[in-house]
Design an enzyme around this catalytic site. Structure first.
Site, PDB file in Angstrom:
ATOM      1  N   SER A 148       0.848  -1.192   0.000  1.00  0.00           N
ATOM      2  CA  SER A 148       0.000   0.000   0.000  1.00  0.00           C
ATOM      3  C   SER A 148       0.880   1.237   0.000  1.00  0.00           C
ATOM      4  CB  SER A 148      -0.908   0.033   1.229  1.00  0.00           C
ATOM      5  OG  SER A 148      -1.623   1.259   1.307  1.00  0.00           O
ATOM      6  N   TYR A 162      -1.918  -0.444  10.130  1.00  0.00           N
ATOM      7  CA  TYR A 162      -2.038  -0.753   8.706  1.00  0.00           C
ATOM      8  C   TYR A 162      -0.814  -0.252   7.942  1.00  0.00           C
ATOM      9  CZ  TYR A 162      -3.904  -0.924   3.955  1.00  0.00           C
ATOM     10  OH  TYR A 162      -4.087  -1.178   2.616  1.00  0.00           O
TER      11      TYR A 162
END
Length: 258
Positions: A148, A162
């Site tokens: 990501s 995350y």
């Protein structure tokens, strides 16, 4: 079909393949001729995705919970019952958690890191014999990890575990790429920015929030599912045969701004 992107005869497994980016990637692989297995924790979503994808090409669903080592071993064993090799592994299954720093819970670290990092490591490890069986110098097996942009930029947006987990996925990608090169297994990571998915539904369903978020992206929009699918196909095909250890942002330029 362009021979550079032809995946006819290839076998692929996409974790988290029943929705979002995983579903888009699975469809892209099918469109290029691969036989695709998708794994998902939720049986109902898995069945619906298999029904949808089977209209494009041969697709099989495997129910699996990859948040612990036993789930990974079970998925690898079930896959090995049906296939003798694995040409393309897409490690897409992941989770997120957002909360203010002062109230960010320990559970958010355990849940997110276990699936996003340990899950990638465990499944790759457990499927390594089948990846080796598919690999050759001119046609390497492929591992495509879904990282990501959150693992690249400094802004956390409250999703502390995350971003850290995706940075770990990027580093793990480099580690495995170096170690697997001698086995003719290429390992790369895609680092998506904003795409429509379960994790961004709070933005795509709110027109004002969506418009505000798009203003932070130089290209002024979210990505389209077929755009990430096309990148995954490139990495899985002849186009990506000489690429390993790369972390590729696909974010409309968002990482340039943060």
């Amino acid at each position: 079909m362009n021979p550079f992107f032809d995946l006819s005869g290839k076998v692929a497994l996409v974790s988290g393949g029943s929705s979002g980016l995983g579903l888009a990637i699975a469809e892209g692989l099918l469109q290029q001729g691969a036989r695709v297995y998708i794994a998902s924790r939720k049986p109902e979503a898995l069945a619906a995705a298999v029904e949808q994808l089977s209209k494009v090409g041969p697709c099989v669903g495997l129910q699996a919970d990859l948040s612990d080592g036993e789930g990974s071993k079970a998925l690898a064993a079930r896959f090995a019952e049906q296939e003798t090799r694995l040409d393309i592994l897409v490690n897409n299954a992941g989770n997120s958690w957002g909360a203010p720093l002062e109230s960010f819970p320990d559970e958010a670290w355990n849940r997110v890191m276990n699936l996003n990092v340990r899950g990638v490591f465990n499944l790759t490890r457990d499927l390594l014999p089948l990846l080796r069986a598919a690999a050759s110098p001119r046609s390497p097996a492929r591992v495509i990890n879904i990282g990501s942009v959150a693992g690249i930029i400094s802004s956390s947006l409250g999703a502390y575990s995350y971003g850290a987990s995706k940075a770990a996925v990027h580093q793990l990608t480099r580690n495995l790429a170096r170690e697997f090169a001698e086995h003719h297994i290429n390992v790369n990571a895609i680092a998506p920015g904003r795409f429509p998915s379960r994790l961004t539904r709070h933005l795509t369903e709110d027109s004002e929030a969506y418009a505000a978020d798009c203003r932070m992206i130089p290209l002024g929009r979210f990505g389209e599912p077929e755009e990430i699918a096309a990148l995954a196909v490139s990495l899985a095909s002849t186009a990506g045969a000489y690429m390993t250890g790369a972390i590729i942002p696909i974010d409309g330029g968002a990482s340039l701004m943060a």
